[in-house]
Design an enzyme around this catalytic site. Structure first.
Site, PDB file in Angstrom:
ATOM      1  N   LYS A 120      80.006 -95.875 -45.707  1.00  0.00           N
ATOM      2  CA  LYS A 120      78.765 -96.316 -45.059  1.00  0.00           C
ATOM      3  C   LYS A 120      79.040 -97.182 -43.822  1.00  0.00           C
ATOM      4  O   LYS A 120      78.159 -97.455 -43.029  1.00  0.00           O
ATOM      5  CB  LYS A 120      77.878 -97.060 -46.056  1.00  0.00           C
TER       6      LYS A 120
ATOM      7  N   THR B  77      68.160 -92.682 -48.305  1.00  0.00           N
ATOM      8  CA  THR B  77      66.710 -92.774 -48.468  1.00  0.00           C
ATOM      9  C   THR B  77      66.202 -94.052 -47.807  1.00  0.00           C
ATOM     10  O   THR B  77      65.037 -94.127 -47.413  1.00  0.00           O
ATOM     11  CB  THR B  77      66.311 -92.771 -49.957  1.00  0.00           C
TER      12      THR B  77
ATOM     13  N   LYS C 239      62.739 -95.176 -45.426  1.00  0.00           N
ATOM     14  CA  LYS C 239      61.885 -96.356 -45.627  1.00  0.00           C
ATOM     15  C   LYS C 239      61.757 -97.146 -44.322  1.00  0.00           C
ATOM     16  O   LYS C 239      60.690 -97.657 -43.984  1.00  0.00           O
ATOM     17  CB  LYS C 239      62.451 -97.233 -46.752  1.00  0.00           C
TER      18      LYS C 239
ATOM     19  N   HIS D 213      74.492 -85.289 -55.737  1.00  0.00           N
ATOM     20  CA  HIS D 213      74.177 -86.381 -54.807  1.00  0.00           C
ATOM     21  C   HIS D 213      75.356 -86.818 -53.954  1.00  0.00           C
ATOM     22  O   HIS D 213      75.251 -87.824 -53.256  1.00  0.00           O
ATOM     23  CB  HIS D 213      73.670 -87.603 -55.571  1.00  0.00           C
TER      24      HIS D 213
ATOM     25  N   LYS E  18      72.101-101.567 -47.766  1.00  0.00           N
ATOM     26  CA  LYS E  18      72.480-100.447 -48.636  1.00  0.00           C
ATOM     27  C   LYS E  18      73.695-100.903 -49.420  1.00  0.00           C
ATOM     28  O   LYS E  18      74.248-101.973 -49.143  1.00  0.00           O
ATOM     29  CB  LYS E  18      72.815 -99.206 -47.810  1.00  0.00           C
ATOM     30  N   ARG E  19      74.114-100.096 -50.407  1.00  0.00           N
ATOM     31  CA  ARG E  19      75.331-100.458 -51.116  1.00  0.00           C
ATOM     32  C   ARG E  19      76.510-100.567 -50.160  1.00  0.00           C
ATOM     33  O   ARG E  19      76.553 -99.884 -49.144  1.00  0.00           O
ATOM     34  CB  ARG E  19      75.635 -99.419 -52.197  1.00  0.00           C
TER      35      ARG E  19
HETATM   36  C1  26Q Z   1      79.913 -92.425 -62.098  1.00  0.00           C
HETATM   37  C2  26Q Z   1      80.827 -92.563 -63.124  1.00  0.00           C
HETATM   38  C3  26Q Z   1      81.033 -93.777 -63.742  1.00  0.00           C
HETATM   39  C4  26Q Z   1      80.303 -94.875 -63.311  1.00  0.00           C
HETATM   40  C5  26Q Z   1      79.386 -94.741 -62.299  1.00  0.00           C
HETATM   41  C6  26Q Z   1      79.187 -93.523 -61.666  1.00  0.00           C
HETATM   42  C7  26Q Z   1      78.214 -93.392 -60.566  1.00  0.00           C
HETATM   43  C8  26Q Z   1      77.081 -94.197 -60.538  1.00  0.00           C
HETATM   44  C9  26Q Z   1      76.166 -94.091 -59.507  1.00  0.00           C
HETATM   45  C10 26Q Z   1      78.395 -92.485 -59.547  1.00  0.00           C
HETATM   46  C11 26Q Z   1      77.472 -92.385 -58.523  1.00  0.00           C
HETATM   47  C12 26Q Z   1      76.350 -93.190 -58.498  1.00  0.00           C
HETATM   48  C13 26Q Z   1      75.347 -93.151 -57.454  1.00  0.00           C
HETATM   49  C14 26Q Z   1      75.326 -92.311 -56.457  1.00  0.00           C
HETATM   50  C15 26Q Z   1      74.280 -92.387 -55.433  1.00  0.00           C
HETATM   51  O1  26Q Z   1      73.449 -93.278 -55.421  1.00  0.00           O
HETATM   52  N1  26Q Z   1      74.256 -91.438 -54.508  1.00  0.00           N
HETATM   53  C16 26Q Z   1      73.242 -91.445 -53.456  1.00  0.00           C
HETATM   54  O2  26Q Z   1      72.135 -90.669 -53.897  1.00  0.00           O
HETATM   55  C17 26Q Z   1      71.060 -90.782 -52.996  1.00  0.00           C
HETATM   56  C18 26Q Z   1      69.888 -90.045 -53.582  1.00  0.00           C
HETATM   57  O3  26Q Z   1      70.099 -88.670 -53.516  1.00  0.00           O
HETATM   58  C19 26Q Z   1      71.450 -90.257 -51.628  1.00  0.00           C
HETATM   59  O4  26Q Z   1      70.393 -90.489 -50.745  1.00  0.00           O
HETATM   60  C20 26Q Z   1      72.712 -90.944 -51.113  1.00  0.00           C
HETATM   61  O5  26Q Z   1      73.143 -90.350 -49.925  1.00  0.00           O
HETATM   62  C21 26Q Z   1      73.802 -90.877 -52.165  1.00  0.00           C
HETATM   63  O6  26Q Z   1      74.928 -91.647 -51.767  1.00  0.00           O
END
Ligand code: 26Q
Length: 831
Positions: free
Chosen positions: A561, A663, A667, A363, A555-556
């Site tokens: 971003k 995503t 929406k 991702h 978004k986050r």
């Molecule tokens: C990793 C290690 C320790 C703690 C947290 C994490 C962690 C948690 C969440 C690392 C990454 C995430 C989330 C990533 C994420 O949401 N990525 C998004 O995924 C979407 C679905 O595929 C994409 O549309 C986005 O582009 C992408 O940023």
């Protein structure tokens, strides 16, 4: 042929009303008029679960009978949002229940608002998992979501004095009517200790983990209702409980110590979701969480398979694991461990099963998100699993040496770049790629970047594993539930086929050229804008004008971003309006919503900046309300539904190459907003579907960004020196214009853009480089909107061309090209 409505449960309104009243009585010893809103929500929730439960049992029975291949979607995050409205939509009982509640003198929207979001996720990746579960059930595929039942989900965001404050999200406080505790499936999970090797009677080595600590994993099942087909799948989230109750006096000192530690482990492990998005923090507890839910899920998947099959070697004929990013990758080694240690398979046999079972979705290409665990930590926590990882690594290195023999001179370099265990670290992405049969990116551009850049070495070695699955979203939640006015308008014009086949929404294309239809569409958008204005008034105390353009970035919060680009542009516009009061300007409301990871300083400071800019601009009467800036507190799934429906402009302005897919962009499109974006992630495919005339694109391409990153050649100081308007905006970050009480407040943001001393790269995300191009694009938006017919046409075309972006399409592609699941249809119900 049975019509959909025949298969779907006949909804008995009288029974439902009786059930709600009965539940209020037995749960709370109250009559309806004494019950609080929350109590009525709970009572209605249980009544809805009663309706679901028969379908749930029937579905599981059918799975037992037909024995279809199933997917286990392994994910640290499921961002489900609220369940009630969605369940009713998919049961096709939403309107009926709304009427029941009305008969009881209640408004369904008010009752829905009582439900806390199940915020067991951060953002895109977690919400994608939730959309996938909806599509899997709707398409009739057997699936389990496997995750963690965090006691506290994503924090609640409060804005105090313009700053984000994180408040714990105690989402289970009032109980959750939609979950079912399943203690009969409890599993033991072992941490730490050491591995002893014994020989069995045949002289075979037996590995035994000893002196470990353990916790019990207890599953809670949450029903996932398919739309109108009677299918109910299961999201299984694991809670932790201590191994045994212990009595103080019956333990010697050592055992007592251990008992307390085990109790604490159980208490800590599922306590809270890590609120990082796209950022890796090598925390021990996080690795414990990962192994905890993976070990439980894999144990149960194997046990379930063996309840109805006898040959574990054929596991992959009936089961596949999809790993949602690298977070669940320890599943690879855990499956190997169970196959070898519990089922006595040889290495090669176990490897054969594992590599046919596991598939990995990537991702992100952001290097700070890559999971690399220190060997010391990994091996201490998971000693047996680590042995297996080491052996996988040893054998993989032999493969590298075979593919790149020493005479090529490449061997060392390839090992350095590709090994799973290297430099004191365990690289989870490498493990997932080597041990999986599929590696997919989440949008076409993203997959190309993986193949050609980030994972190029692996692509050369395993080209057949790589494939793309462009993300999607469920139209059931994000149009049918979120935007009932637009949903009804679409259905009136083209029928309701789009609900389960979004390609069909293309039939409303003709409305784009129908003046009457355009007017209706804009009237609906206006009503949705009024609804959002009301929400913002209630929650922020700010008045916004529904006649203004709603320009939205939700978004986050992350530097890539580029919320900073957006707010710098607002500052620039404000300067322009102040300098040229006579300038024509179409009123704009800039709406932001974003949570920042609790420890992410620049992200949190950007929130403060947005709120500070809002304070100044919203209170400047000399600009006639031409600009309003609103920061929506606590952006989450439930208020997102209101926001998308009301948006005119969809801000998708990430630095090209950085947003894997996005995503939210989909929406917005589905709800008729126009994309203002870079050629990044799925934006590329959105523009391809809707046509370049119906979106506004700006900025560097991903190739240009990647080239600058590789070869240098960009110096933001050049822009600062030459562009007076930009310079003025940047100086306002450090001269107290937006922070008179502390002129230095935004210095680090200024430095991130210009200063090479405090950061290794100035303007790493090309904000100044893209600024002019963005400002021009914003001008185009304004001109575009002034031509309201043309705008309405483009907005309708966005809805009409959104068909590709349903998660139903994405899931069908996963099924056809990766998982190869069997579809299940329920027999017609007679009772
Ligand atoms: C990793 C290690 C320790 C703690 C947290 C994490 C962690 C948690 C969440 C690392 C990454 C995430 C989330 C990533 C994420 O949401 N990525 C998004 O995924 C979407 C679905 O595929 C994409 O549309 C986005 O582009 C992408 O940023």
């Amino acid at each position: 042929m049975a019509k959909k409505s025949e298969i779907a449960l006949q909804f008995d309104k009288e029974l439902f009303i009786r059930s709600v009243k009965y539940n209020v009585k037995t749960l709370y010893r109250k009559s309806m008029d004494e019950a609080t809103g929350q109590e009525i929500f709970q009572a209605a929730g249980y009544a809805i679960k009663d309706v679901i439960i028969d379908n749930w049992m029937a579905t599981q029975k059918e799975y037992e009978k037909k024995d279809p291949k199933m997917v286990y979607y392994m994910s640290m995050e499921f961002l489900m949002g609220r369940a009630m409205g969605n369940n009713l939509i998919n049961l096709q009982a939403y309107k009926a229940v709304a009427e029941c509640l009305e008969e009881l003198g209640l408004d369904i929207n008010v009752i829905e608002d009582q439900e806390p979001d199940a915020a067991l996720g951060n953002g895109g990746l977690g919400r994608l998992a939730a959309c996938f579960l909806d599509s899997l059930a709707t398409l009739g595929y057997g699936a389990y979501g496997c995750g963690i039942r965090y006691r506290y989900g994503m924090f609640k965001q409060e804005i105090r004095d313009g700053y984000q404050v994180e408040v714990p999200d105690n989402w289970l406080e009032h109980g959750n009517p939609f979950e079912l505790r399943r203690p009969e499936y409890t599993k033991e999970i072992k941490f730490g200790g050491y591995v002893n090797v014994y020989q069995d009677e045949n002289g075979k080595n037996v590995f035994k983990q000893e002196n470990y600590q353990s916790v019990m994993a207890v599953p809670f099942d949450v029903p996932i209702v398919g739309y109108g087909n009677g299918i109910v799948n299961t999201l299984r989230i694991w809670d932790a409980e201590p191994v045994q109750c212990f009595q103080l006096d019956s333990f010697d000192k050592g055992d007592y110590q251990k008992a307390v530690e085990q109790e604490n482990l159980a208490r800590n492990i599922v306590e809270v979701l890590y609120p990082n998005d796209n950022h890796y923090a090598g925390k021990e507890l996080r690795l414990k969480q990962q192994y905890f839910f993976i070990s439980a899920s894999v144990q149960e998947a194997v046990a379930k398979y063996m309840r109805s099959h006898d040959d574990i070697r054929k596991f992959a004929d009936k089961v596949t694991f999809q790993l949602n990013d690298t977070h669940p990758t320890v599943a690879v080694a855990e499956l190997m461990r169970i196959l070898m240690d519990d089922y006595c398979l040889e290495w090669d046999e176990a490897w054969e099963v594992t590599t046919k079972t596991c598939a990995y979705t990537n991702h992100t290409i952001m290097s700070e998100a890559l999971e690399k665990w220190p060997i010391e930590l990994f091996s201490r926590l998971l000693p047996r699993v680590y042995q297996i990882v080491e052996e996988i690594n040893r054998r993989f290195i032999l493969d590298i040496e075979k593919k790149y023999p020493y005479e090529t001179g490449l061997t060392q370099e390839k090992i350095r770049k590709m090994a799973i265990v290297y430099d004191g670290q365990v690289k989870m992405a490498h493990l997932a790629i080597v041990a999986g049969y599929s590696v997919n990116g989440v949008a076409r551009l993203h997959t190309e970047i993986l193949k050609n850049q980030e994972l190029h070495d692996f692509y050369e070695m395993f080209p057949e594993k790589f494939n793309n699955k462009t993300n999607g979203i469920t139209q059931r939640r994000f149009l049918l539930h979120a935007n009932p006015l637009l949903a009804d308008w679409v259905t009136e014009r083209i029928g309701d086929g789009w609900i389960t086949d979004l390609k069909k929404i293309n039939k409303i294309k003709s409305a784009a050229n129908d003046p009457k239809a355009r007017e209706q569409f804009m009237a609906i958008k206006f009503q949705n804008k009024v609804r959002l204005a009301k929400y913002i008034k209630e929650h922020n105390g700010v008045d916004i004008d529904p006649n203004s353009i709603y320009d939205v970035q939700v978004k986050r919060l992350h530097e890539y971003k580029r919320q900073l680009l957006n707010i710098l542009h607002v500052m620039y516009l404000y300067n322009q309006i102040k300098e040229h009061p006579e300038m024509e300007f179409y009123p704009r409301t800039f709406i932001f919503g974003a949570k920042a990871a609790a420890g992410y300083r620049n992200a949190k400071l950007t929130i403060k900046l947005i709120n500070s800019v809002a304070d100044v601009i919203n209170n400047d009467e000399t600009i006639d309300g031409k600009i309003k800036v609103v920061f929506i507190e606590n952006y989450r799934v439930s208020n997102a539904e209101i926001i998308f429906a009301a948006s005119d402009v969809s801000e998708q302005i990430s630095t090209a190459s950085k947003e894997a897919s996005g995503t939210g962009n989909m929406k917005f499109m589905l709800n008729g907003a126009i994309t203002l974006g870079t050629m990044d992630g799925a934006n590329v495919e959105i523009v391809e579907e809707v046509g370049a005339d119906n979106a506004v694109i700006f900025g560097l391409s991903s190739d240009e960004v990647i080239n600058f990153e590789k070869f240098g050649g960009y110096n933001p100081m050049d822009i600062f020196n030459c562009d007076e308007d930009i310079r003025k905006v940047l100086m306002q970050l450090v001269n107290g214009f937006y922070s008179p009480d502390d002129p230095e407040r935004f210095r680090t943001l200024y430095n991130s853009l210009l200063n090479t001393e405090s950061t290794d790269v100035a303007d790493r995300y090309f904000i100044l480089k893209d600024f002019r191009s963005y400002a021009e694009a914003q001008k185009k938006i304004e001109e575009f909107y002034r031509d309201s017919d043309r705008w309405a046409q483009a907005a309708i075309l966005n809805v009409a061309c959104s068909g590709k972006f349903t998660s139903d399409r994405t899931i069908q592609e996963y099924v056809d090209e990766i998982w190869h699941l069997d579809k299940v249809k329920l027999p017609k119900r007679t009772s």
